[in-house]
Design a protein around this motif. Structure first.
Motif, mmCIF file in Angstrom:
data_model
loop_
_atom_site.group_PDB
_atom_site.id
_atom_site.type_symbol
_atom_site.label_atom_id
_atom_site.label_comp_id
_atom_site.label_asym_id
_atom_site.label_seq_id
_atom_site.Cartn_x
_atom_site.Cartn_y
_atom_site.Cartn_z
ATOM 1 N N PHE A 120 0.797 -1.203 0.000
ATOM 2 C CA PHE A 120 0.000 0.000 0.000
ATOM 3 C C PHE A 120 0.840 1.268 0.000
ATOM 4 N N VAL A 169 -7.944 2.561 -6.413
ATOM 5 C CA VAL A 169 -6.829 1.754 -5.960
ATOM 6 C C VAL A 169 -7.259 1.031 -4.690
ATOM 7 N N GLY A 214 -6.320 -1.746 -1.722
ATOM 8 C CA GLY A 214 -5.293 -2.542 -1.060
ATOM 9 C C GLY A 214 -5.913 -3.810 -0.495
ATOM 10 N N MET A 268 -17.587 -4.864 -8.661
ATOM 11 C CA MET A 268 -18.735 -5.034 -9.552
ATOM 12 C C MET A 268 -19.959 -4.274 -9.057
ATOM 13 N N LYS A 269 -19.942 -3.882 -7.777
ATOM 14 C CA LYS A 269 -21.078 -3.122 -7.244
ATOM 15 C C LYS A 269 -20.995 -1.645 -7.609
ATOM 16 N N ARG A 270 -19.814 -1.204 -7.939
ATOM 17 C CA ARG A 270 -19.626 0.232 -8.200
ATOM 18 C C ARG A 270 -20.424 0.700 -9.405
ATOM 19 N N ALA A 271 -20.933 1.910 -9.271
ATOM 20 C CA ALA A 271 -21.627 2.515 -10.404
ATOM 21 C C ALA A 271 -20.576 2.957 -11.424
ATOM 22 N N ALA A 294 -28.292 1.893 -9.976
ATOM 23 C CA ALA A 294 -27.000 1.275 -9.650
ATOM 24 C C ALA A 294 -27.255 0.003 -8.838
ATOM 25 N N TYR A 295 -26.252 -0.837 -8.834
ATOM 26 C CA TYR A 295 -26.270 -2.120 -8.117
ATOM 27 C C TYR A 295 -26.865 -1.953 -6.717
ATOM 28 N N ALA A 340 -26.984 -3.084 -3.206
ATOM 29 C CA ALA A 340 -26.154 -3.916 -2.334
ATOM 30 C C ALA A 340 -26.910 -4.377 -1.099
ATOM 31 N N GLY A 380 -24.608 0.877 -5.406
ATOM 32 C CA GLY A 380 -23.222 0.978 -5.851
ATOM 33 C C GLY A 380 -22.797 2.396 -6.183
ATOM 34 N N ALA A 381 -23.757 3.324 -6.194
ATOM 35 C CA ALA A 381 -23.412 4.735 -6.395
ATOM 36 C C ALA A 381 -23.210 5.443 -5.060
ATOM 37 N N GLY A 437 -17.893 6.109 -2.921
ATOM 38 C CA GLY A 437 -17.918 5.033 -3.916
ATOM 39 C C GLY A 437 -19.162 4.189 -3.740
ATOM 40 N N ALA A 438 -18.962 2.873 -3.731
ATOM 41 C CA ALA A 438 -20.101 1.961 -3.627
ATOM 42 C C ALA A 438 -20.397 1.625 -2.172
ATOM 43 N N LEU A 445 -21.039 -1.336 0.161
ATOM 44 C CA LEU A 445 -20.690 -2.760 0.095
ATOM 45 C C LEU A 445 -21.471 -3.588 1.104
ATOM 46 N N ASP A 462 -16.854 1.394 0.061
ATOM 47 C CA ASP A 462 -15.474 1.224 -0.401
ATOM 48 C C ASP A 462 -14.675 2.514 -0.220
ATOM 49 N N GLY A 475 -8.689 3.915 2.703
ATOM 50 C CA GLY A 475 -8.025 2.833 1.971
ATOM 51 C C GLY A 475 -8.552 1.445 2.293
ATOM 52 N N ARG A 476 -9.469 1.339 3.229
ATOM 53 C CA ARG A 476 -10.049 0.031 3.545
ATOM 54 C C ARG A 476 -11.484 -0.026 3.068
ATOM 55 N N TRP A 477 -11.966 -1.216 2.824
ATOM 56 C CA TRP A 477 -13.372 -1.393 2.476
ATOM 57 C C TRP A 477 -14.120 -1.915 3.689
#
Lengths: 363, 343
Positions: free
Chosen positions: A42, A52, A54, A83-86, B18-19, B21, B37-38, B59-60, B62, B78, B99-101
C-alpha cells in the motif's frame, strides 16, 4: 454472460523490477479510460480519480482435492466489491507482491463462478530487472515462475546494463519462456497498448503457437553459444515478423521444437510437439486430462491448437497448471496446411514422453 | 404477527440506477431503504410516494443493515466509511479508515453492532459512541453475525469462524475450524448452531454445544446467502434452482436429503430472506425473478416474473419486521416492493 467481461491484467515482477513505476505510468497517462488497481503493497501508488484497492494476499487451496487449485480469496472478494460500483470499468490491474507465484492469481479467474462471469483474464505481464535478473534466478524460484507465466515481458532497466548483458538476459528469458512477447524498456516506459487488452487468454485470439509469432519487430534473434539454448535449428533464421497478419501466407516449418536443456534440474523450460495433420479429439482429451492431472504441478502453462478432421475451426486449448479450458477457435483458411501443435512450459518435463503422447493422439 | 395469505401481491417497481447492495426496513415498517453501488441510500415510504436519496458514500455501498435503533440504517462503503442514515435522510459518519473497504457489517436489535476492517473488527457495545477493536484474525473477515442474545459476534474468515464476546472484544475468541474460505455466517435463532457458506459451493454447520460440524454440498455455485426460519428448524440458502431446506429438527440433517421444492424456470437463486415469524421465504433469482416459498405447503408463488430478456440477478431481499412487505433489489438497480397484505 460474455458480453461485458472486464479484462484483467496481472502485473508481476520481482521486488524492484519497476511495477509501481509502470502502474503510476498507466494511471497517470491521459488515456480517458477507467481502471481499478488491486495492490498488495500500500501507499506507493497515489493517483487521484483512480480506484486503488489494497488487499491482503490470501492464498488458499480449493477443497476439491486438487492440490494445485490454489486461488486468491481476497481477489474474489475485491472483484465482487468492484462489480457493485456505479460506472463502467475499462479494466482491472492486479499487482502481485514481488515474491508472488502468479498461478493462484491466474487460477482465480478460472475457478470462481462470479469472477468468471464478470471478468476475464487478459494477460500476465511480468517486469524483469535486466540488471538483477540473473541473480534473482539463483536465489528465488518465484522470479523464474513469473517469467514462465508471462504473456508479455517488460525487460526493464535496460539503461543499466551493457548490450552484452542485455543479450544474455534476454536469451535466458527465452529459455524459460519462448512464447511471451518481450518489450525492452527503461524506467518502465512502454506504450500501454502493449501491456493492456492483449487477449492472451482469449481462445478466440490464439492463432499460432510459434515462439516468434507474438514478437515485436525489434527483437534480435541469436544463438547463445552456451549449451543451454534452444535447439531448434530454425530459430536463427530472420523471420519477417509480420505473422500478426494472418492473411499473409507464411510458411512455418518448425516441425519439432526441441526442449531446452536446463542448466539446473529445477530450471523451467518449454516443450512443444507438432503433429502434421489432424488429431483425434477424444484421444487428445483423455491424454491431456491425464497429463495435466499427473504433471499439472510441474506444468505451469500449456496451450494447444489442434486440427480436427471435418472441422472448419481450430480446436484451441489452454491450461494454467491443472485448470484447462478449450473451445473452437478461429477458422482455418482455405487451403491452409493443417497442423496440430501443443506447447508446455514447466519443470521436470519429460519431452520425449510428452511428444510421444501427443503423437499418439494423431487421428 | 400472522401468516400472509398466499395471494398475488401488489408490486411496485423503481429504478435506482446502480447495483443494489442491500435493502431493509425501519422497525415500524413505514420506511424502506435500499443502498446502491453509487453510494446512495434511497429512502422510500412503503405506503406512500415519498422518496429521498442520500449520498452517503463516495464510492459503492458494500454492506448494509438496519441500525438497532429501528429508525436508521448502517452502511459500509469502499470509501472506508461506516455511515448511519436516518429514515429522515440525515447521515452521520461513525467510523472511517482510509483505503479500507467496509464489507462485513452486522447489528443486533438489542443494541450492539460491528463491522470488519480488513482482518480486525470494530465492535460498538449497546449505546457506545466509539468502537473497540478486536485483535486481527488470520485473514480478512468476510462476514459477521451476532448471536441471538447479542452477547457474541462471530466473524467468518479463511479457515473457519471466530466467536468474540461483545463485552470483552480483547479476549481470545472461541474458534471453530474448517479448512476453506468462509464467506457468510448465520446463527440459528435458538443459538444452537452457526452456519457458514464456503468458497467451494457448500454450507458448513457447527453444533455449538459439542463443536461437532457437518457439511452440506451439491450447490450449483458458491452459496452467498443463508437464512434460518424463525423456529430454527430449517436452514435455507441461495445458489440452487429451487428452495433447498435442511431440517435441523430431531437428529438434524446429517444423512438426510434436504427438502427441495419450487423448481421454477431453472434460474439459480441469488438472494433469499425468511419471514420473521412464519415458514415463508422469498427468493430472488439470477434472471431477475422473485418467488415466494411456503415451507409447510412445499409450494411457491411467483411474485415477479423474470424479464423476458436482460433480467439481472436479485442480490438483496428483505421482509419488513411485521412480515407483510418484501423488498428485492437487483444488480441493475431494479427495486421491487411487494405488499403481501393487498391482493
Amino acid at each position: 454472460m460474455t458480453t461485458s467481461q472486464i479484462p484483467v491484467t496481472v502485473l508481476t515482477g520481482y521486488l524492484g523490477a519497476g511495477k509501481t513505476t509502470l502502474l503510476n505510468r498507466i494511471l497517470s497517462e491521459n488515456h480517458g479510460r477507467k481502471y481499478a488497481v488491486i495492490i498488495n503493497e500500500f501507499g506507493e501508488v497515489g493517483i487521484d480519480n483512480e480506484i486503488v484497492v489494497g488487499t491482503d494476499e490470501e492464498i488458499f487451496e480449493m477443497n476439491n482435492g486438487c492440490i494445485c487449485c490454489t486461488v486468491r480469496g481476497d481477489l474474489i472478494r475485491t472483484i465482487g466489491g468492484l462489480m457493485k460500483r456505479a460506472g463502467k470499468l475499462d479494466g482491472i490491474i492486479v499487482e502481485t507482491t514481488g515474491l508472488a507465484d502468479p498461478a493462484p492469481v491466474a487460477q482465480t479467474f478460472f475457478t470462481d463462478d462470479e469472477v468468471r462471469a464478470k471478468t476475464k483474464l487478459d494477460a500476465v505481464v511480468t517486469l524483469v530487472d535486466a540488471k538483477h535478473f540473473p541473480l534473482r534466478l539463483e536465489d528465488s524460484r518465484e522470479a523464474e515462475d513469473q517469467v514462465a507465466f508471462a504473456d508479455v515481458i517488460l525487460l526493464n532497466k535496460t539503461d543499466l546494463v551493457t548490450p552484452e548483458e542485455l543479450r544474455k538476459v534476454e536469451a535466458r528469458i527465452r529459455q524459460i519462456n519462448p512464447y511471451a512477447t518481450i518489450h525492452r524498456t527503461a524506467k518502465s516506459a512502454v506504450d500501454i497498448a502493449k501491456v493492456l487488452d492483449k487477449g492472451a487468454f482469449d481462445l478466440q485470439r490464439i492463432l499460432e503457437l510459434d515462439p516468434h509469432f507474438l514478437e515485436g519487430g525489434h527483437h534480435h534473434h541469436h544463438h547463445d553459444h552456451d549449451a543451454a539454448t534452444c535447439t531448434d535449428p530454425t530459430h536463427d533464421h530472420s523471420h519477417d515478423h509480420h505473422h500478426h497478419d494472418h492473411d499473409h501466407d507464411h510458411d512455418h516449418d518448425h516441425h519439432d521444437h526441441g526442449a531446452v536443456n536446463p542448466k539446473h534440474a529445477d530450471d523451467i523450460f518449454s516443450v512443444s510437439a507438432t503433429v502434421e495433420g489432424h488429431v483425434d479429439p477424444d484421444k487428445f482429451q483423455k491424454w491431456i486430462s491425464d497429463t495435466l492431472r499427473d504433471q499439472g504441478q510441474n506444468i505451469l502453462r500449456s496451450k494447444g491448437i489442434l486440427s480436427v478432421e471435418g472441422a472448419v475451426q481450430r480446436y484451441v486449448f489452454q491450461a494454467v497448471h491443472m485448470i484447462a479450458d478449450s473451445s473452437w477457435g478461429q477458422k482455418w483458411r482455405d487451403g491452409e496446411k493443417r497442423i496440430s501443435k501443443i506447447v508446455f512450459i514447466g519443470r521436470h518435463l519429460d519431452a520425449a514422453a510428452l511428444r510421444g503422447g501427443f503423437e499418439a493422439c494423431r487421428a | 404477527m400472522s401468516t400472509p395469505e398466499v395471494k398475488q401481491p401488489r408490486v411496485r417497481t423503481h429504478a435506482l440506477g446502480a447495483y443494489i447492495a442491500g435493502v431493509g426496513f425501519t422497525k415500524d415498517g413505514e420506511t424502506l431503504a435500499a443502498a446502491t453501488g453509487a453510494g446512495e441510500i434511497h429512502l422510500r415510504s412503503v405506503a406512500g410516494e415519498d422518496a429521498k436519496v442520500v449520498k452517503a458514500h463516495a464510492g459503492a455501498v458494500l454492506s448494509f443493515v438496519p441500525h438497532p435503533d429501528g429508525v436508521s440504517f448502517l452502511s459500509g462503503g469502499d470509501d472506508g466509511r461506516l455511515v448511519r442514515t436516518t429514515a429522515a435522510g440525515e447521515t452521520e459518519e461513525l467510523f472511517r479508515q482510509q483505503g479500507r473497504w467496509i464489507e462485513a457489517l452486522a447489528a443486533h436489535p438489542a443494541g450492539p453492532f460491528a463491522c470488519a476492517v480488513g482482518k480486525e473488527l470494530r465492535v460498538w457495545a449497546k449505546g457506545a459512541a466509539a468502537p473497540v477493536a478486536t485483535p486481527a484474525h488470520p485473514s480478512t473477515v468476510a462476514a459477521l453475525d451476532f448471536s441471538p442474545d447479542g452477547s457474541r459476534v462471530t466473524a467468518a474468515h479463511y479457515g473457519g469462524v471466530s466467536v468474540w464476546q461483545v463485552a470483552k472484544p480483547g479476549d481470545r475468541p472461541r474458534t471453530l475450524v474448517w479448512k476453506g474460505s468462509h464467506v457468510q455466517v448465520r446463527y440459528s435463532p435458538n443459538g444452537r448452531f452457526i452456519a457458514t457458506t464456503t468458497q467451494d459451493n457448500a454450507i458448513h454447520v457447527w453444533r455449538l454445544s459439542s463443536g461437532q460440524d457437518m457439511q452440506m454440498a451439491g450447490y450449483r455455485t458458491k452459496v452467498r446467502q443463508l437464512v434460518w426460519t424463525a423456529d430454527s428448524r430449517w436452514l435455507l440458502s441461495d445458489a440452487a434452482d429451487c428452495f433447498v431446506a435442511w431440517d435441523f429438527s430431531g437428529k438434524g440433517p446429517e444423512g438426510q436429503p434436504p427438502l427441495e421444492f419450487g423448481f421454477g424456470d431453472g434460474a439459480v437463486m441469488t438472494g433469499i430472506a425468511c419471514h420473521p415469524a412464519s415458514p415463508f421465504l422469498v427468493g430472488g433469482f439470477e434472471n431477475g425473478g422473485v418467488r415466494l416459498g411456503d415451507l409447510d405447503g412445499k409450494r411457491e408463488l411467483v411474485l415477479h416474473e423474470a424479464p423476458v430478456e436482460d433480467g439481472k440477478p436479485v442480490r438483496a431481499v428483505a421482509f419488513s419486521s411485521d412480515g407483510w412487505c418484501v423488498a428485492a433489489g437487483a444488480e441493475d438497480g431494479t427495486l421491487l416492493t411487494f405488499d403481501l397484505k393487498t391482493s
